[in-house]
Design a protein around this motif. Structure first.
Motif, mmCIF file in Angstrom:
data_model
loop_
_atom_site.group_PDB
_atom_site.id
_atom_site.type_symbol
_atom_site.label_atom_id
_atom_site.label_comp_id
_atom_site.label_asym_id
_atom_site.label_seq_id
_atom_site.Cartn_x
_atom_site.Cartn_y
_atom_site.Cartn_z
ATOM 1 N N ALA A 127 0.833 -1.208 0.000
ATOM 2 C CA ALA A 127 0.000 0.000 0.000
ATOM 3 C C ALA A 127 0.865 1.255 0.000
ATOM 4 O O ALA A 127 0.546 2.253 -0.663
ATOM 5 N N ALA A 128 1.967 1.218 0.739
ATOM 6 C CA ALA A 128 2.881 2.362 0.756
ATOM 7 C C ALA A 128 3.511 2.573 -0.611
ATOM 8 O O ALA A 128 3.674 3.713 -1.075
ATOM 9 N N ASN A 129 3.893 1.486 -1.277
ATOM 10 C CA ASN A 129 4.469 1.616 -2.610
ATOM 11 C C ASN A 129 3.471 2.204 -3.600
ATOM 12 O O ASN A 129 3.840 3.003 -4.474
ATOM 13 N N LEU A 130 2.211 1.818 -3.482
ATOM 14 C CA LEU A 130 1.192 2.398 -4.342
ATOM 15 C C LEU A 130 1.030 3.887 -4.067
ATOM 16 O O LEU A 130 0.880 4.701 -4.986
ATOM 17 N N GLN A 131 1.084 4.264 -2.784
ATOM 18 C CA GLN A 131 0.937 5.671 -2.434
ATOM 19 C C GLN A 131 2.102 6.503 -2.957
ATOM 20 O O GLN A 131 1.945 7.689 -3.270
ATOM 21 N N ALA A 132 3.271 5.879 -3.089
ATOM 22 C CA ALA A 132 4.448 6.603 -3.568
ATOM 23 C C ALA A 132 4.243 7.138 -4.979
ATOM 24 O O ALA A 132 4.757 8.206 -5.329
ATOM 25 N N ARG A 133 3.491 6.408 -5.821
ATOM 26 C CA ARG A 133 3.288 6.889 -7.183
ATOM 27 C C ARG A 133 2.474 8.170 -7.190
ATOM 28 O O ARG A 133 2.689 9.062 -8.018
ATOM 29 N N PHE A 134 1.524 8.293 -6.242
ATOM 30 C CA PHE A 134 0.761 9.523 -6.145
ATOM 31 C C PHE A 134 1.594 10.651 -5.536
ATOM 32 O O PHE A 134 1.388 11.819 -5.857
ATOM 33 N N ALA A 135 2.527 10.299 -4.652
ATOM 34 C CA ALA A 135 3.404 11.322 -4.079
ATOM 35 C C ALA A 135 4.204 12.018 -5.167
ATOM 36 O O ALA A 135 4.568 13.193 -5.035
#
Length: 457
Positions: A127-135
Motif C-alpha cells: 500500500a505504501a508503494n502504491l501511495q508513492a506513485r501519487f506522491a
C-alpha cells in the motif's frame, strides 16, 4: 488556483528542482522496497499449498496482501494528510519489514496463520508503494504528471525483478545458515525494506505535501483525515472521470493478481506432469530448486512487464490521452489472457502471457492513476487517491481469493477465460462512459473539475 511554496525558492525553477528531488528519492526507495514484494508473491502461494496440501489455498497469501493493502490505504492517506508523505511511506515499509521476518520464520515454525499474518504485513508495504506513485504527482506540472508518475513506477523494476531472481541465491544463503530454502530470500526482502526507509527519511525533506498550500476553500478536505473515505466516495458519485479512472485501475489489478498469483502453482503442476504426475491439483508434489528458479524467472519477467516500460507509458498517456492509453491497456490484457489461457500447457506461452499481462496492467494503471489525480481539485486528491488504492486492494483480494477456487475447479485455462470476461466488461463500460462524457462535459481534464461541495461530508 493552487499556491505552491518551496522551502527556500518558490520560483518555477525552484519548484522543478524540488520535484526532481522528490521523484529521485521516491524512485530509489521504490527500487529497494521492490525486492521484498517479488519474493512474497512468488513464494507465498507455494508455502500455502505445502502447509495445507491443497491448491485451493494457493491464493490465500496474495489475498492477505491485497486485503491488508485495501484496509491500510486510507489510514496511510490520512497519515500523509496529517504528518506528510515521508512518515506515511516509512510507516508502511517498516510494517512490511516485520512481514518479511514472519515470512522467513514460516517454513521453520509452520502454520497457515503465521503465513497469512506475515503476508498481510507485507501488504501494508505494498500500500505504501502504491501511495508513492501519487506522491510523485504532488508538485508535478499537469503536462508531465503521467511521466513523473511513470518514472517512480518504473524505478521499482530493478528491485521487483531482482526479488524473484534472488530466490535461488537466497535459498543457497539460507542453507548456509541452516535455514529452509524458502526462508533465505526474505533476508534480502528485509534488507531492501529497511534501506528504503532510510532513503525516504533522508530525501523527503522537506516533505512534498508540506510544500503544497491549498487555497482556503480546499484546505478542510485534506485537513480532516477521518473524512477521507466519505470525501472519496462523494467524488466517485459526482465525478465521471474519477469513476472511469478507478474502474480501470481496479479491473486491471483484479485480473493481474488473479492470474499472477496462480502462475507459480500452475508451473509446479506442469513440472509434476512432466515428472509423471496424474494431473493438476497435485499439491503433494514438492518443487525442486530448478522449479523454484523457473518460477522466480517467470514472475520476474511479469514484473518487468509491469514496470520496465512505465516512463514510456507515462509519455504515451501525456501525449495521446489518458482514455486512449487505458483502452490500449485493456486490449493488451485481452491478448495476455488469450495467450496464457489457450497456451496453458506450454511454459513459454504462460510466460509470454504473463509478460503481456504486466504490460497491460502498466498501461491501465499509470494512465488511470494520472487520470484520477487530475480529475479532481488539487486539495481533494489525497482522499480520492486513498480510496482508489483501497478499492485496488479489494480488487486484488477478490482476484486472489477467487483465483484459487477457479484454478481448483476449472484449471488455469478456465481462470484465464474468466478473467477475459472481466476485462471486456471494464472496456465496454469505459467506452460507454467516454462516449457519454464526450457528448457533454469532457472526461479528460487537466484542471480542477470537482467543487468543494463534491467532497463535503
Amino acid at each position: 488556483m493552487t499556491e505552491i511554496r518551496a522551502a527556500d525558492d518558490p520560483t518555477p525553477g525552484g519548484l522543478r528542482r524540488q520535484q526532481r528531488r522528490i521523484v529521485t528519492t521516491l524512485s530509489v526507495a521504490q527500487l529497494l522496497s521492490g525486492i521484498g514484494n517479488g519474493s512474497g508473491l512468488a513464494l507465498g502461494s507455494l508455502m500455502a499449498v505445502e502447509l495445507t496440501g491443497s491448491n485451493a489455498f494457493a491464493g490465500a497469501p496474495t489475498m492477505a496482501i491485497s486485503v491488508a493493502g485495501a484496509l491500510t490505504a486510507l489510514p496511510l492517506a490520512g497519515l500523509a494528510i496529517r504528518r506528510g508523505r515521508r512518515l506515511a511511506l516509512s510507516t508502511g515499509l517498516l510494517i512490511a519489514a516485520l512481514g518479511a521476518v514472519g515470512m522467513a520464520l514460516t517454513p521453520m515454525v509452520g502454520g497457515l496463520g503465521l503465513l497469512l499474518v506475515s503476508a498481510a504485513l507485507l501488504g501494508v508495504g505494498n500500500a505504501a508503494n502504491l501511495q508513492a506513485r501519487f506522491a510523485a504527482t504532488d508538485l508535478a506540472a499537469p503536462a508531465s504528471r503521467a511521466r513523473d508518475l511513470g518514472l517512480v513506477v518504473w524505478a521499482i523494476t530493478i528491485g521487483a525483478v531482482a526479488g524473484p531472481n534472488l530466490i535461488g541465491p537466497g535459498a543457497a544463503l539460507g542453507a548456509r545458515w541452516g535455514l529452509p530454502e524458502m526462508s533465505g530470500p526474505f533476508l534480502f526482502s528485509l534488507t531492501g525494506m529497511l534501506l528504503s526507509v532510510v532513503v525516504l527519511n533522508i530525501g523527503l525533506r522537506p516533505d512534498p505535501l508540506s510544500l503544497v498550500r491549498q487555497e482556503p476553500a480546499a484546505g478542510p478536505a485534506e485537513a480532516a483525515a477521518p473524512s477521507a473515505i466519505r470525501g472519496g466516495l462523494a467524488i466517485l458519485r459526482a465525478n465521471p472521470a474519477a469513476r472511469l479512472g478507478v474502474l480501470t485501475i481496479t479491473g486491471s489489478h483484479l485480473v493481474m493478481v488473479a492470474v499472477m498469483s496462480m502462475t507459480p502453482v500452475h508451473l509446479k503442476d506442469l513440472d509434476a506432469l512432466a515428472s509423471g504426475g496424474a494431473g493438476t491439483g497435485m499439491a503433494g508434489h514438492h518443487p525442486g530448486l530448478d522449479v523454484l528458479v523457473l518460477i522466480g524467472f517467470t514472475i520476474s519477467l511479469h514484473i518487468a512487464g509491469m514496470y520496465a516500460l512505465s516512463p514510456l507509458v507515462g509519455l504515451l498517456a501525456d501525449r495521446r490521452g489518458r482514455v486512449t492509453t487505458m483502452l490500449l491497456g485493456d486490449a493488451v490484457l485481452v491478448a495476455a489472457l488469450l495467450t496464457a489461457g489457450l497456451g496453458a500447457s506450454h511454459t513459454m506461452a504462460v510466460t509470454t502471457g504473463l509478460v503481456l499481462l504486466g504490460v497491460g496492467w502498466s498501461l491501465a494503471t499509470i494512465a488511470g492513476s494520472a487520470f484520477v489525480a487530475e480529475s479532481v481539485a488539487a486539495g481533494h486528491r489525497v482522499p480520492i487517491q486513498g480510496l482508489s488504492d483501497a478499492l485496488m486492494g479489494v480488487a486484488g483480494a477478490v482476484g486472489a481469493a477467487g483465483s484459487g477456487v477457479v484454478l481448483a475447479l476449472i484449471g488455469f485455462r478456465g481462470l484465464g477465460l474468466a478473467c477475459l470476461v472481466v476485462v471486456l466488461l471494464v472496456a465496454v463500460t469505459a467506452v460507454r462512459q467516454a462516449r457519454r462524457a464526450s457528448a457533454g462535459t469532457p472526461v479528460a481534464t487537466h484542471g480542477e473539475t470537482v467543487s468543494r461541495a463534491d467532497v463535503q461530508d
